[in-house]
Design a protein around this motif. Sequence first.
Motif, PDB file in Angstrom:
ATOM      1  N   PHE A 135       4.614   1.986  -0.877  1.00 35.98           N
ATOM      2  CA  PHE A 135       4.001   1.471   0.348  1.00 35.98           C
ATOM      3  C   PHE A 135       2.503   1.291   0.150  1.00 35.98           C
ATOM      4  O   PHE A 135       1.926   0.286   0.581  1.00 35.98           O
ATOM      5  N   LEU A 136       1.876   2.249  -0.496  1.00 32.06           N
ATOM      6  CA  LEU A 136       0.436   2.143  -0.743  1.00 32.06           C
ATOM      7  C   LEU A 136       0.122   0.894  -1.564  1.00 32.06           C
ATOM      8  O   LEU A 136      -0.899   0.234  -1.337  1.00 32.06           O
ATOM      9  N   ARG A 137       1.002   0.560  -2.475  1.00 32.52           N
ATOM     10  CA  ARG A 137       0.807  -0.643  -3.293  1.00 32.52           C
ATOM     11  C   ARG A 137       0.846  -1.894  -2.419  1.00 32.52           C
ATOM     12  O   ARG A 137       0.054  -2.839  -2.612  1.00 32.52           O
ATOM     13  N   GLN A 138       1.751  -1.916  -1.440  1.00 34.15           N
ATOM     14  CA  GLN A 138       1.808  -3.047  -0.511  1.00 34.15           C
ATOM     15  C   GLN A 138       0.542  -3.120   0.335  1.00 34.15           C
ATOM     16  O   GLN A 138      -0.023  -4.205   0.534  1.00 34.15           O
ATOM     17  N   TYR A 139       0.095  -1.959   0.826  1.00 32.76           N
ATOM     18  CA  TYR A 139      -1.113  -1.943   1.647  1.00 32.76           C
ATOM     19  C   TYR A 139      -2.302  -2.480   0.851  1.00 32.76           C
ATOM     20  O   TYR A 139      -3.107  -3.261   1.369  1.00 32.76           O
ATOM     21  N   GLN A 140      -2.390  -2.050  -0.398  1.00 37.47           N
ATOM     22  CA  GLN A 140      -3.514  -2.483  -1.227  1.00 37.47           C
ATOM     23  C   GLN A 140      -3.513  -3.998  -1.419  1.00 37.47           C
ATOM     24  O   GLN A 140      -4.577  -4.632  -1.457  1.00 37.47           O
TER      25      GLN A 140
END
Length: 213
Positions: A135-140
């Motif tokens: 999810f953090l990768r998507q947010y980034q």
Amino acid sequence: MRLRNKPWAKELIAAHPAYILVRPETIKGHWQTRFETEQPLRIEIGSGKGQFIVEMAKALPQFNFIAVEVQEAAIAMILKKQVAAQLPNLQLLYANGADLGDYFAPDEVAQIYLNFSDPWPKTRHEKRRLTYQSFLRQYQTILQPQGKLAFKTDNLGLFEYSLVSLSQFGLILDFVSLDLHHDPRVTFNIETEYETKFATKGQPIYQLKAHFK
């Protein structure tokens, strides 16, 4: 928390396409066209009944907001509030927050809010937590450079997990509070429905704010 079905939800959603999108792939990269004014875009993933996002849009008219919610009953309740308020800086997205890359273009979002997300406490469900690395990768990807992430919860286990997850991913922690409602550093805070409920019972509310390098 799964809400009961609302018999009127589908009809309400169909009647107000100016406020809510159910096929968000068609607007990817062009979200600003949904608002009266082009302004920094902030999104809340898992907006529940909408108390937080609606009040934020009222309090901060200099920003555009999007409520992202996967439950039809919940998004319909937010829509009912928006139909009454007709806020020019609020849009609704009826979609799964796990697929943000399908709905938002790279660098399209200025800030993401995660409020009282499902803690998924079992180890085998770690990948479902909204602060897991995927999810953090998507947010980034969808956030602009120096894009911000704000997270609130009443669950200490999830909060501790999130602190570690964000730090390991390389985010910079800007603010950490173990008791938000009694923290003298806090001068502005819009509550969610869950937050009001838990705080009234005397439970501490945890918050962190971070940004990507």
